[in-house]
Design a protein around this motif. Structure first.
Motif, PDB file in Angstrom:
ATOM      1  N   VAL A   5     -41.704 -17.242   4.403  1.00 12.41           N
ATOM      2  CA  VAL A   5     -40.629 -16.999   3.305  1.00 12.41           C
ATOM      3  C   VAL A   5     -39.113 -17.221   4.127  1.00 12.41           C
ATOM      4  CG1 VAL A   5     -39.289 -15.448   2.000  1.00 12.41           C
ATOM      5  CG2 VAL A   5     -41.595 -15.472   2.114  1.00 12.41           C
ATOM      6  N   GLN A   7     -36.053 -16.140   4.427  1.00 10.52           N
ATOM      7  CA  GLN A   7     -35.253 -14.911   3.839  1.00 10.52           C
ATOM      8  C   GLN A   7     -33.736 -15.319   3.577  1.00 10.52           C
ATOM      9  OE1 GLN A   7     -36.463 -11.796   6.265  1.00 10.52           O
ATOM     10  NE2 GLN A   7     -38.161 -11.053   4.859  1.00 10.52           N
ATOM     11  N   CYS A  10     -33.863 -16.147  -0.028  1.00 13.47           N
ATOM     12  CA  CYS A  10     -34.378 -15.457  -0.862  1.00 13.47           C
ATOM     13  C   CYS A  10     -33.462 -14.563  -1.944  1.00 13.47           C
ATOM     14  CB  CYS A  10     -35.172 -14.343  -0.235  1.00 13.47           C
ATOM     15  SG  CYS A  10     -36.220 -13.238  -1.346  1.00 13.47           S
ATOM     16  N   CYS A  68     -40.388 -19.787  -7.720  1.00 12.52           N
ATOM     17  CA  CYS A  68     -39.221 -19.193  -6.878  1.00 12.52           C
ATOM     18  C   CYS A  68     -38.065 -19.541  -7.120  1.00 12.52           C
ATOM     19  CB  CYS A  68     -40.001 -19.272  -5.383  1.00 12.52           C
ATOM     20  SG  CYS A  68     -38.548 -18.722  -4.389  1.00 12.52           S
ATOM     21  N   CYS A  72     -37.427 -20.632  -1.573  1.00 11.91           N
ATOM     22  CA  CYS A  72     -37.573 -20.309  -0.219  1.00 11.91           C
ATOM     23  C   CYS A  72     -38.931 -19.869   0.503  1.00 11.91           C
ATOM     24  CB  CYS A  72     -36.633 -18.819  -0.122  1.00 11.91           C
ATOM     25  SG  CYS A  72     -37.229 -17.537  -0.933  1.00 11.91           S
TER      26      CYS A  72
END
Lengths: 79, 143
Positions: A5, A7, A10, A68, A72
Motif C-alpha cells: 500500500v 500510504q 491512501c 480503491c 494506492c
C-alpha cells in the motif's frame, strides 16, 4: 503476486479491508497496510517488499485494487 | 532534509516522505485557489487560506476524482431549526465530480457523508517560502 500500500496516497476508505480482509487492514492511523504471513499489519504499508497474496485471495485483491479510490494498492512483480 | 532551490524553481532531490520540498512562494499563491504541484512525483494541491497554507492529495475518497481540479469554498451549516447558513468560507474543498465537500485541514468529509478522507500532507511556511512534505497527520481511523 505481492502487494503493498502506497500510504501517502491512501484515503482510508477501507474498501480493501472490506473485500480482502485477510490481506489488508486499516490501521488506527486511518491508513491501510498489508498483513504479513502471520496476519499482522506490516509497517509502511508493506514497504517495497509488500506481502505475498495467497491464490485464494488473488481475486479479492484484484477487486480491492479496482475499488480503491486512492489507487494506492501496488502489485509487485515477482520473478 | 530541506532542499534549497531558487525561489522560482520548486524542486527537491530528497525522496523520503519526511523530506521537505519547496513548492511555491507564498506571495505567488492566490487565496482560496488550488495550486497544483508535483512533490516526489505525486500531485499535491497547495491551498492558501486565511489561517495558513495546506496541502492535499489528488484523490477523492469517494471515487478517486482529481481533487486538484476541485474548488475551494465554504459549506452550509445548521444554525436555527430548519435553517442553514453559509460558513467555513475558504476552508472546504469541493470534489470536481460529485461536489462532495471536505475540510481542508483534516481531509475529512463535511458532515461525515463520505468515508475515508482526502489525503492531507504537511505544509509549512518559512521566510515567505512554502514547503511540503508527504508526511501524513494521523487523526485516527475514519468513521
Amino acid at each position: 503476486m505481492r502487494v503493498t500500500v502506497d500510504q501517502p496516497e491512501c484515503t482510508g476508505a477501507a474498501y480493501c479491508e472490506e473485500v480482502a480482509g485477510p490481506v489488508f487492514v486499516l490501521l488506527d492511523s486511518g491508513l491501510a497496510t498489508v498483513r504479513d504471513a502471520a496476519g499482522e499489519p506490516m509497517p509502511d504499508g508493506g514497504g517495497p517488499e509488500g506481502a505475498a497474496v495467497a491464490d485464494e485471495h488473488a481475486s479479492a485483491v484484484k477487486d480491492a485494487i479496482g475499488m480503491c479510490p486512492g489507487g494506492c494498492i501496488r502489485t509487485i512483480a515477482t520473478p | 532534509m530541506t532542499t534549497e532551490a531558487s525561489p522560482s524553481t520548486p524542486s527537491s532531490a530528497d525522496t523520503s516522505a519526511a523530506a521537505e520540498h519547496f513548492v511555491a512562494l507564498l506571495a505567488d499563491l492566490p487565496l482560496h485557489r488550488i495550486h497544483r504541484v508535483q512533490v516526489d512525483g505525486r500531485d499535491v494541491g497547495i491551498i492558501r487560506t486565511a489561517d495558513g497554507v495546506h496541502a492535499i492529495g489528488n484523490r477523492c475518497p469517494h471515487q478517486g476524482a482529481p481533487m486538484c481540479l476541485g474548488r475551494v469554498t465554504g459549506t452550509m451549516v445548521a444554525s436555527a431549526a430548519d435553517e442553514y447558513v453559509y460558513d467555513h468560507d475558504g476552508l472546504v474543498v469541493q470534489c470536481p465530480w460529485h461536489a462532495y465537500e471536505f475540510h481542508i485541514d483534516t481531509g475529512r468529509s463535511v458532515g461525515g457523508v463520505v468515508r475515508g478522507r482526502v489525503p492531507v500532507f504537511t505544509a509549512t511556511v518559512r521566510d515567505g517560502r512554502v514547503y511540503c512534505s508527504l508526511t501524513r497527520p494521523t487523526p485516527g481511523r475514519p468513521r
